[in-house]
Design an enzyme around this catalytic site. Structure first.
Site, PDB file in Angstrom:
ATOM      1  N   LYS A 186      -8.772  94.710 -54.509  1.00  0.00           N
ATOM      2  CA  LYS A 186      -7.780  95.480 -53.767  1.00  0.00           C
ATOM      3  C   LYS A 186      -6.400  95.425 -54.448  1.00  0.00           C
ATOM      4  CE  LYS A 186     -10.392  96.996 -50.413  1.00  0.00           C
ATOM      5  NZ  LYS A 186     -11.782  96.533 -50.526  1.00  0.00           N
TER       6      LYS A 186
HETATM    7  C1  LIG Z   1     -12.643  96.438 -49.114  1.00  0.00           C
HETATM    8  C2  LIG Z   1     -12.780  97.130 -47.826  1.00  0.00           C
HETATM    9  C3  LIG Z   1     -13.139  96.474 -46.632  1.00  0.00           C
HETATM   10  C4  LIG Z   1     -13.623  95.067 -46.552  1.00  0.00           C
HETATM   11  O1  LIG Z   1     -13.011  94.151 -47.269  1.00  0.00           O
HETATM   12  P1  LIG Z   1     -13.660  92.758 -47.745  1.00  0.00           P
HETATM   13  O2  LIG Z   1     -12.430  91.935 -47.880  1.00  0.00           O
HETATM   14  O3  LIG Z   1     -14.321  93.016 -49.062  1.00  0.00           O
HETATM   15  O4  LIG Z   1     -14.568  92.277 -46.701  1.00  0.00           O
HETATM   16  C5  LIG Z   1     -13.135  97.188 -45.454  1.00  0.00           C
HETATM   17  N1  LIG Z   1     -12.834  98.486 -45.433  1.00  0.00           N
HETATM   18  C6  LIG Z   1     -12.515  99.167 -46.554  1.00  0.00           C
HETATM   19  C7  LIG Z   1     -12.163 100.599 -46.446  1.00  0.00           C
HETATM   20  C8  LIG Z   1     -12.509  98.521 -47.785  1.00  0.00           C
HETATM   21  O5  LIG Z   1     -12.226  99.209 -48.885  1.00  0.00           O
END
Ligand SMILES: *Cc1c(COP(=O)(O)O)cnc(C)c1O
Length: 398
Positions: A186
């Site tokens: 992210k």
């Molecule tokens: C990455 C992501 C998540 C979940 O995140 P994690 O930390 O990997 O569990 C949820 N929603 C969206 C849209 C994402 O891109």
């Protein structure tokens, strides 16, 4: 997008503070800490940056969605409306609570079509979750007004959109509850981590307790804390929070870089006849994590995706043909391939997914390409990339 590309001395310094005192847990052990409270400091900084009253860190973005929904009372028998185009975390987080995910069509914003939401509301609907996919946003005013009319909890998954805004408000801060992920890929990362943000104190307190076994966090002796209600463990560790604390201080710089690279690529491709950019609602500002555009039809989208990958334009996703983000290929969900028994209502809802008419969503996802914007590129690299993308698209559409 990936903040890990920018990992460096600032991150190492914060992690070393934690390693030096040895307190890897976010709660308690006050005398050993030498004043270091990385999770608490990151929560404070997130509240400031996202302009919200409260931020609760948790162990992942998926956990953030579950904790947010649980704090609003979502559980067995409740339906949560979510988009057909999203990360699998959306339905996982709903299923974990025993609630029923109801998947509805998207529009050219690449998230919930407010009309489709309205049509899907039943007497069991409890919440609507917009997912701000690929650095942009849905029609937030229209979605908010549907939620208000039907007395529904409005949840905003901004895991892919940190740094974007709508009418001056940071994405994630607009709905009743916002969710963020700080996983490894992210825009800002903790390695693993997530956050629930809200201006509602009741939701915040419930998120705080629920994510730590129901502990009320009153006093300085964990063994004597009471449990006003049941919870689970979705805690973040101090080590992960330390990485995030360094990254959040650099978020402005990361987002500015993403946005400027987005602009360079948009300028190169948006004027090509046959190309349309994804719709950004009026008053919206992108985070720049991805650039999204539509080709005229499925065949040209497939051809461009193929030419991109053959000619070295990496990290461009055609989600129609990808197992990751779109209902079309979520066979495990459609077939209820769960390790444990799901509630009959949930199974029944999932069984409709294989035959539901999602042609409106297909219309957008079949033609969409979504290209990641990397923080590690130089501006010269972005210029070259944009020119190459434009010439490939032109060649395919000619
Ligand atoms: C990455 C992501 C998540 C979940 O995140 P994690 O930390 O990997 O569990 C949820 N929603 C969206 C849209 C994402 O891109």
């Amino acid at each position: 997008m990936p903040g890990f590309e920018m990992f460096g001395d600032a991150e190492r310094k914060e992690v070393n503070d934690v390693l030096d005192n040895g307190v890897l847990m976010r709660y308690g052990f006050d005398p050993m800490r030498n004043g270091h409270w990385k999770a608490k400091s990151l929560e404070k900084e997130l509240s400031r940056v996202l302009k919200v009253e409260h931020a609760q860190l948790v162990s992942s973005g998926t956990a953030a969605v579950s904790v947010a929904l649980a704090s609003a009372g979502v559980g067995y028998g409740d339906e949560v409306i979510m988009p057909t185009f999203t990360f699998v975390a959306s339905f996982e987080a709903i299923l974990m609570l025993g609630a029923t995910p109801v998947l509805v069509d998207i529009d050219d914003t690449l998230t919930l079509d407010p009309k489709a939401v309205e049509n899907a509301i039943t007497e069991r609907t409890k919440a609507v979750m917009v997912v701000q996919m690929c650095g942009s946003m849905g029609h937030m005013d229209a979605l908010r007004s549907v939620c208000e009319q039907h007395d529904l909890v409005f949840v905003e998954d901004a895991c892919q959109a940190i740094g974007g805004s709508y009418k001056g408000k940071p994405l994630g801060s607009i709905a009743d509850l916002g969710c963020f992920s700080f996983d490894f890929v992210k825009t800002m990362t903790c390695g693993e981590g997530g956050a629930v943000v809200t201006n509602n104190q009741d939701y915040y307190i419930k998120s705080d307790h629920y994510s730590d076994h129901g502990h009320d966090h009153v006093g300085d002796n964990r063994g004597l804390e009471t449990h006003p209600f049941l919870g689970y463990n979705f805690r973040i560790s101090e080590l992960h929070a330390a990485v995030g604390l360094a990254q959040v201080r650099r978020l402005k710089e990361f987002v500015a870089r993403q946005q400027s690279y987005h602009q360079i690529i948009e300028e190169a491709i948006s004027g090509i006849p046959g190309v349309t950019m994804r719709k950004v609602p009026e008053g919206g500002e992108l985070s720049g994590a991805f650039i999204n555009f539509f080709l005229p039809d499925l065949e040209s989208a497939r051809a461009v995706a193929k030419a991109f990958s053959e000619q070295g334009i990496d990290a461009c996703f055609h989600y129609f043909d990808n197992n990751w983000h779109y209902v079309r290929k979520w066979d495990h969900l459609k077939q209820s391939l769960s390790l444990n028994r799901l509630a009959p209502e949930v199974q029944k809802a999932l069984s409709t997914l294989a035959t539901n008419d999602y042609s409106q969503s297909d219309h957008f996802i079949a033609r969409n390409l979504s290209c990641l914007i990397k923080l590690s590129w130089t501006e010269a690299e972005v210029q070259a990339r944009a020119a190459k993308m434009a010439s490939i698209v032109q060649a395919v559409l000619r």
